[in-house]
Design a protein around this motif. Structure first.
Motif, PDB file in Angstrom:
ATOM      1  N   THR A  88      -3.708  13.778  -4.469  1.00 43.75           N
ATOM      2  CA  THR A  88      -3.876  12.762  -4.140  1.00 43.75           C
ATOM      3  C   THR A  88      -2.889  12.352  -2.894  1.00 43.75           C
ATOM      4  O   THR A  88      -1.713  12.970  -2.855  1.00 43.75           O
ATOM      5  CB  THR A  88      -3.089  11.860  -5.257  1.00 43.75           C
ATOM      6  OG1 THR A  88      -4.417  11.819  -6.296  1.00 43.75           O
ATOM      7  CG2 THR A  88      -3.055  10.380  -4.663  1.00 43.75           C
ATOM      8  N   GLU A  89      -3.253  11.428  -2.143  1.00 48.92           N
ATOM      9  CA  GLU A  89      -2.266  10.991  -0.710  1.00 48.92           C
ATOM     10  C   GLU A  89      -1.991   9.597  -1.155  1.00 48.92           C
ATOM     11  O   GLU A  89      -2.813   8.822  -1.576  1.00 48.92           O
ATOM     12  CB  GLU A  89      -3.175  11.042   0.396  1.00 48.92           C
ATOM     13  CG  GLU A  89      -2.232  10.367   1.513  1.00 48.92           C
ATOM     14  CD  GLU A  89      -3.092  10.139   2.804  1.00 48.92           C
ATOM     15  OE1 GLU A  89      -2.902  11.056   3.821  1.00 48.92           O
ATOM     16  OE2 GLU A  89      -3.825   9.374   2.839  1.00 48.92           O
ATOM     17  N   ILE A  90      -0.591   9.343  -1.020  1.00 52.49           N
ATOM     18  CA  ILE A  90       0.131   8.315  -1.268  1.00 52.49           C
ATOM     19  C   ILE A  90       0.239   7.293  -0.014  1.00 52.49           C
ATOM     20  O   ILE A  90       0.978   8.282   0.721  1.00 52.49           O
ATOM     21  CB  ILE A  90       1.304   7.999  -2.033  1.00 52.49           C
ATOM     22  CG1 ILE A  90       0.974   8.912  -3.600  1.00 52.49           C
ATOM     23  CG2 ILE A  90       1.986   6.858  -2.649  1.00 52.49           C
ATOM     24  CD1 ILE A  90       2.378   9.392  -4.201  1.00 52.49           C
ATOM     25  N   ASP A  91      -0.282   6.320   0.287  1.00 51.46           N
ATOM     26  CA  ASP A  91      -0.195   5.577   1.510  1.00 51.46           C
ATOM     27  C   ASP A  91       0.684   4.433   1.135  1.00 51.46           C
ATOM     28  O   ASP A  91       0.660   3.716   0.165  1.00 51.46           O
ATOM     29  CB  ASP A  91      -1.393   5.501   2.294  1.00 51.46           C
ATOM     30  CG  ASP A  91      -0.996   5.135   3.706  1.00 51.46           C
ATOM     31  OD1 ASP A  91      -0.008   5.105   4.314  1.00 51.46           O
ATOM     32  OD2 ASP A  91      -2.142   4.878   4.510  1.00 51.46           O
ATOM     33  N   TYR A  92       1.304   3.727   2.265  1.00 49.86           N
ATOM     34  CA  TYR A  92       1.815   2.346   2.192  1.00 49.86           C
ATOM     35  C   TYR A  92       1.158   1.409   3.281  1.00 49.86           C
ATOM     36  O   TYR A  92       1.270   1.729   4.421  1.00 49.86           O
ATOM     37  CB  TYR A  92       3.189   2.361   2.255  1.00 49.86           C
ATOM     38  CG  TYR A  92       3.919   0.804   2.134  1.00 49.86           C
ATOM     39  CD1 TYR A  92       3.891   0.331   0.619  1.00 49.86           C
ATOM     40  CD2 TYR A  92       4.711   0.099   3.256  1.00 49.86           C
ATOM     41  CE1 TYR A  92       4.476  -0.821   0.714  1.00 49.86           C
ATOM     42  CE2 TYR A  92       5.282  -0.890   3.058  1.00 49.86           C
ATOM     43  CZ  TYR A  92       5.154  -1.588   1.757  1.00 49.86           C
ATOM     44  OH  TYR A  92       5.904  -2.795   1.381  1.00 49.86           O
ATOM     45  N   SER A  99       1.836  -6.098   1.452  1.00 54.06           N
ATOM     46  CA  SER A  99       2.014  -4.767   1.314  1.00 54.06           C
ATOM     47  C   SER A  99       1.862  -4.065   0.145  1.00 54.06           C
ATOM     48  O   SER A  99       2.227  -4.610  -1.075  1.00 54.06           O
ATOM     49  CB  SER A  99       3.165  -4.403   2.004  1.00 54.06           C
ATOM     50  OG  SER A  99       3.365  -4.771   3.382  1.00 54.06           O
ATOM     51  N   VAL A 100       1.131  -2.684   0.055  1.00 55.44           N
ATOM     52  CA  VAL A 100       0.861  -2.154  -1.175  1.00 55.44           C
ATOM     53  C   VAL A 100       0.641  -0.573  -0.991  1.00 55.44           C
ATOM     54  O   VAL A 100       0.248  -0.068  -0.251  1.00 55.44           O
ATOM     55  CB  VAL A 100      -0.284  -2.592  -1.758  1.00 55.44           C
ATOM     56  CG1 VAL A 100      -1.485  -2.374  -1.027  1.00 55.44           C
ATOM     57  CG2 VAL A 100      -0.623  -2.308  -3.106  1.00 55.44           C
ATOM     58  N   LEU A 101       1.353   0.192  -1.957  1.00 51.70           N
ATOM     59  CA  LEU A 101       0.797   1.578  -2.280  1.00 51.70           C
ATOM     60  C   LEU A 101      -0.455   1.679  -2.597  1.00 51.70           C
ATOM     61  O   LEU A 101      -0.847   1.044  -3.345  1.00 51.70           O
ATOM     62  CB  LEU A 101       1.800   2.164  -3.344  1.00 51.70           C
ATOM     63  CG  LEU A 101       3.230   2.588  -2.798  1.00 51.70           C
ATOM     64  CD1 LEU A 101       3.991   3.011  -4.035  1.00 51.70           C
ATOM     65  CD2 LEU A 101       3.622   3.441  -1.693  1.00 51.70           C
ATOM     66  N   VAL A 102      -1.064   2.704  -1.638  1.00 50.28           N
ATOM     67  CA  VAL A 102      -2.504   2.947  -1.853  1.00 50.28           C
ATOM     68  C   VAL A 102      -2.677   4.478  -2.292  1.00 50.28           C
ATOM     69  O   VAL A 102      -1.969   5.293  -1.576  1.00 50.28           O
ATOM     70  CB  VAL A 102      -3.612   2.560  -0.523  1.00 50.28           C
ATOM     71  CG1 VAL A 102      -4.583   3.092  -0.552  1.00 50.28           C
ATOM     72  CG2 VAL A 102      -3.255   1.114  -0.118  1.00 50.28           C
ATOM     73  N   PHE A 103      -3.343   4.748  -3.205  1.00 46.85           N
ATOM     74  CA  PHE A 103      -3.591   5.918  -3.734  1.00 46.85           C
ATOM     75  C   PHE A 103      -4.929   6.369  -3.393  1.00 46.85           C
ATOM     76  O   PHE A 103      -5.904   5.808  -3.898  1.00 46.85           O
ATOM     77  CB  PHE A 103      -3.448   6.124  -5.157  1.00 46.85           C
ATOM     78  CG  PHE A 103      -2.140   5.681  -5.712  1.00 46.85           C
ATOM     79  CD1 PHE A 103      -1.090   6.545  -5.689  1.00 46.85           C
ATOM     80  CD2 PHE A 103      -1.759   4.277  -6.003  1.00 46.85           C
ATOM     81  CE1 PHE A 103       0.379   6.243  -5.905  1.00 46.85           C
ATOM     82  CE2 PHE A 103      -0.365   3.900  -6.389  1.00 46.85           C
ATOM     83  CZ  PHE A 103       0.415   4.932  -6.439  1.00 46.85           C
ATOM     84  N   LYS A 104      -5.128   7.657  -2.540  1.00 52.25           N
ATOM     85  CA  LYS A 104      -6.391   8.144  -2.054  1.00 52.25           C
ATOM     86  C   LYS A 104      -6.696   9.374  -2.928  1.00 52.25           C
ATOM     87  O   LYS A 104      -6.172  10.397  -2.456  1.00 52.25           O
ATOM     88  CB  LYS A 104      -6.253   8.459  -0.407  1.00 52.25           C
ATOM     89  CG  LYS A 104      -6.283   7.288   0.466  1.00 52.25           C
ATOM     90  CD  LYS A 104      -5.838   7.388   1.735  1.00 52.25           C
ATOM     91  CE  LYS A 104      -5.419   6.260   2.468  1.00 52.25           C
ATOM     92  NZ  LYS A 104      -5.199   6.312   3.607  1.00 52.25           N
ATOM     93  N   ASN A 105      -7.183   9.227  -4.228  1.00 51.63           N
ATOM     94  CA  ASN A 105      -7.313  10.228  -4.913  1.00 51.63           C
ATOM     95  C   ASN A 105      -8.744  10.584  -5.140  1.00 51.63           C
ATOM     96  O   ASN A 105      -9.765  10.449  -5.376  1.00 51.63           O
ATOM     97  CB  ASN A 105      -7.139   9.490  -6.258  1.00 51.63           C
ATOM     98  CG  ASN A 105      -6.873  10.346  -7.630  1.00 51.63           C
ATOM     99  OD1 ASN A 105      -7.348  11.672  -7.530  1.00 51.63           O
ATOM    100  ND2 ASN A 105      -6.531  10.030  -8.541  1.00 51.63           N
ATOM    101  N   PRO A 106      -8.556  12.103  -4.734  1.00 45.76           N
ATOM    102  CA  PRO A 106     -10.098  12.779  -4.612  1.00 45.76           C
ATOM    103  C   PRO A 106     -10.720  13.315  -6.203  1.00 45.76           C
ATOM    104  O   PRO A 106     -11.718  13.470  -6.254  1.00 45.76           O
ATOM    105  CB  PRO A 106      -9.662  14.316  -4.083  1.00 45.76           C
ATOM    106  CG  PRO A 106      -8.188  14.221  -4.322  1.00 45.76           C
ATOM    107  CD  PRO A 106      -7.591  12.961  -4.365  1.00 45.76           C
ATOM    108  N   ASN A 107      -9.950  12.722  -7.114  1.00 50.88           N
ATOM    109  CA  ASN A 107     -10.307  12.917  -8.479  1.00 50.88           C
ATOM    110  C   ASN A 107     -11.057  11.683  -9.070  1.00 50.88           C
ATOM    111  O   ASN A 107     -11.816  11.767  -9.896  1.00 50.88           O
ATOM    112  CB  ASN A 107      -9.321  13.506  -9.390  1.00 50.88           C
ATOM    113  CG  ASN A 107      -8.443  14.606  -9.024  1.00 50.88           C
ATOM    114  OD1 ASN A 107      -9.042  15.701  -8.966  1.00 50.88           O
ATOM    115  ND2 ASN A 107      -7.089  14.410  -8.385  1.00 50.88           N
ATOM    116  N   ALA A 108     -10.883  10.601  -8.357  1.00 49.44           N
ATOM    117  CA  ALA A 108     -11.381   9.392  -8.880  1.00 49.44           C
ATOM    118  C   ALA A 108     -13.037   9.350  -8.481  1.00 49.44           C
ATOM    119  O   ALA A 108     -13.417   9.527  -7.364  1.00 49.44           O
ATOM    120  CB  ALA A 108     -10.859   8.169  -7.979  1.00 49.44           C
TER     121      ALA A 108
END
Length: 130
Positions: A88-92, A99-108
């Motif tokens: 997962t990549e965590i981005d803001y 503003s929010v943390l965004v999770f780019k999760n390859p498992n989703a």
């Protein structure tokens, strides 16, 4: 408004956690504000798709975790949750006034419309955590 495309080829290490500079700066500020030493990224069964990210700020090491260090910012993930977040990549991200943390999760395999929950595989927590 900025738009950024996620390219999995830029993050070939599927057995790692990735954090953008924006997320790193945000989490560093939050840790200082909370007087904590690490972010604990967990998963709980909930939401419209089965799983939700559960973030807490902690002041000590926990047992049975994976630990990551991003330029002095520590992130802990419980081993039981690792299969659901690895890679997962965590981005803001800031959009307008939010503003929010965004999770780019390859498992989703699916995400809800509000972006707060996701499903993985067949939705079975036991299978996903093996």
């Amino acid at each position: 408004m900025n738009a950024e495309l996620y390219d999995p080829a830029q993050h070939p290490v599927a057995d790692a956690l990735v954090m953008t500079p924006a997320a790193l700066a945000h989490i560093r500020r939050q840790l200082a504000r909370e007087g904590a030493t690490a972010l604990l990224l967990g998963i709980r069964e909930s939401g419209c798709n089965g799983y939700m990210y559960d973030l807490s700020y902690v002041g000590e090491n926990k047992a049975d975790i994976r630990a990551f260090d991003f330029d002095g910012v520590r992130v802990f993930i419980e081993n039981a949750d690792w299969a659901l977040v690895r890679g997962t990549e965590i981005d803001y991200v800031t959009q307008g006034l939010n503003s929010v943390l965004v999770f780019k999760n390859p498992n989703a395999t699916a995400e809800c419309g509000c972006g707060e929950s996701f499903s993985a595989g067949d939705g079975s927590a036991a299978q996903a955590q093996q």
